[in-house]
Design a protein around this motif. Sequence first.
Motif, mmCIF file in Angstrom:
data_model
loop_
_atom_site.group_PDB
_atom_site.id
_atom_site.type_symbol
_atom_site.label_atom_id
_atom_site.label_comp_id
_atom_site.label_asym_id
_atom_site.label_seq_id
_atom_site.Cartn_x
_atom_site.Cartn_y
_atom_site.Cartn_z
ATOM 1 N N ALA A 131 0.825 -1.215 0.000
ATOM 2 C CA ALA A 131 0.000 0.000 0.000
ATOM 3 C C ALA A 131 0.857 1.262 0.000
ATOM 4 O O ALA A 131 0.549 2.236 -0.694
ATOM 5 C CB ALA A 131 -0.942 -0.007 1.200
ATOM 6 N N THR A 132 1.940 1.239 0.767
ATOM 7 C CA THR A 132 2.823 2.406 0.823
ATOM 8 C C THR A 132 3.485 2.651 -0.520
ATOM 9 O O THR A 132 3.557 3.796 -0.992
ATOM 10 C CB THR A 132 3.877 2.237 1.926
ATOM 11 N N LEU A 133 3.951 1.594 -1.161
ATOM 12 C CA LEU A 133 4.559 1.762 -2.480
ATOM 13 C C LEU A 133 3.555 2.321 -3.483
ATOM 14 O O LEU A 133 3.907 3.154 -4.321
ATOM 15 C CB LEU A 133 5.154 0.440 -2.975
ATOM 16 N N ALA A 134 2.302 1.901 -3.387
ATOM 17 C CA ALA A 134 1.273 2.423 -4.279
ATOM 18 C C ALA A 134 1.060 3.919 -4.043
ATOM 19 O O ALA A 134 0.969 4.696 -4.997
ATOM 20 C CB ALA A 134 -0.034 1.655 -4.087
ATOM 21 N N VAL A 135 1.005 4.334 -2.790
ATOM 22 C CA VAL A 135 0.853 5.754 -2.469
ATOM 23 C C VAL A 135 2.039 6.553 -2.999
ATOM 24 O O VAL A 135 1.884 7.668 -3.493
ATOM 25 C CB VAL A 135 0.686 5.951 -0.942
ATOM 26 N N TRP A 136 3.224 5.975 -2.919
ATOM 27 C CA TRP A 136 4.440 6.644 -3.401
ATOM 28 C C TRP A 136 4.610 6.501 -4.918
ATOM 29 O O TRP A 136 5.611 6.913 -5.470
ATOM 30 C CB TRP A 136 5.663 6.093 -2.686
ATOM 31 N N ASP A 137 3.633 5.876 -5.593
ATOM 32 C CA ASP A 137 3.655 5.676 -7.037
ATOM 33 C C ASP A 137 4.875 4.859 -7.468
ATOM 34 O O ASP A 137 5.507 5.135 -8.488
ATOM 35 C CB ASP A 137 3.607 7.016 -7.781
ATOM 36 N N ARG A 180 14.336 6.612 -1.081
ATOM 37 C CA ARG A 180 15.287 7.647 -1.462
ATOM 38 C C ARG A 180 15.866 7.285 -2.824
ATOM 39 O O ARG A 180 16.482 6.230 -2.991
ATOM 40 C CB ARG A 180 16.402 7.741 -0.427
ATOM 41 N N ASP A 181 15.639 8.140 -3.799
ATOM 42 C CA ASP A 181 16.214 7.952 -5.138
ATOM 43 C C ASP A 181 15.905 6.573 -5.720
ATOM 44 O O ASP A 181 16.791 5.884 -6.219
ATOM 45 C CB ASP A 181 17.726 8.170 -5.113
ATOM 46 N N LEU A 182 14.654 6.170 -5.643
ATOM 47 C CA LEU A 182 14.175 4.891 -6.165
ATOM 48 C C LEU A 182 14.864 3.690 -5.524
ATOM 49 O O LEU A 182 14.992 2.624 -6.122
ATOM 50 C CB LEU A 182 14.286 4.847 -7.694
ATOM 51 N N ARG A 220 10.795 1.059 -8.839
ATOM 52 C CA ARG A 220 10.662 1.935 -9.995
ATOM 53 C C ARG A 220 9.329 2.668 -9.928
ATOM 54 O O ARG A 220 8.410 2.246 -9.232
ATOM 55 C CB ARG A 220 10.768 1.127 -11.294
ATOM 56 N N ARG A 221 9.249 3.743 -10.667
ATOM 57 C CA ARG A 221 8.007 4.509 -10.733
ATOM 58 C C ARG A 221 6.980 3.720 -11.517
ATOM 59 O O ARG A 221 7.306 3.058 -12.491
ATOM 60 C CB ARG A 221 8.233 5.844 -11.422
ATOM 61 N N ARG A 222 5.716 3.840 -11.105
ATOM 62 C CA ARG A 222 4.626 3.204 -11.853
ATOM 63 C C ARG A 222 4.260 4.027 -13.068
ATOM 64 O O ARG A 222 3.890 3.500 -14.095
ATOM 65 C CB ARG A 222 3.402 3.042 -10.962
ATOM 66 N N THR A 223 4.326 5.339 -12.922
ATOM 67 C CA THR A 223 3.976 6.223 -14.041
ATOM 68 C C THR A 223 5.214 7.003 -14.455
ATOM 69 O O THR A 223 6.073 7.308 -13.646
ATOM 70 C CB THR A 223 2.878 7.223 -13.635
#
Length: 133
Positions: A29-35, A69-71, A128-131
């Motif tokens: 859930a946290t990773l989703a919030v952080w995209d 921090r920095d992916l 990694r970023r989702r978007t």
Amino acid sequence: MTDMATEQVEATFAGRLASVGASRAFVEATLAVWDCDDPDEIAVLLTSELVTNAVIHVGQEFRVGLVLRDLELEVAVADSSTDLPQLRQPAPVSEGGRGLWLVALLAKTWGARRTTEGKAVWFRVPVRRRTVC
């Protein structure tokens, strides 16, 4: 220039086996919030291993802290025991004892440190970023 600002969050869980699933859900859930994405679910798997160790070996309330921090994601599981974990060779027929081996094998880096309340065992993995911006 960095890819992302530093983010951090922490949650406290009861020292019981049901908390393993709850801590996994917390990371997801946290990773989703952080995209962010954990494409191979390494962060979730290794969180399960460290939380299981805290529940089995300490059996008391523990905290899961996440720092992005920095992916690069750092996950730390802190409990009240001052005994630092030892990476040992498990017996081939043993049902347990492989959690830290998985952490050592799959994490970019890992370690353990004593805290004022006990200890924290941590690992770092890339995310990694989702978007794409």
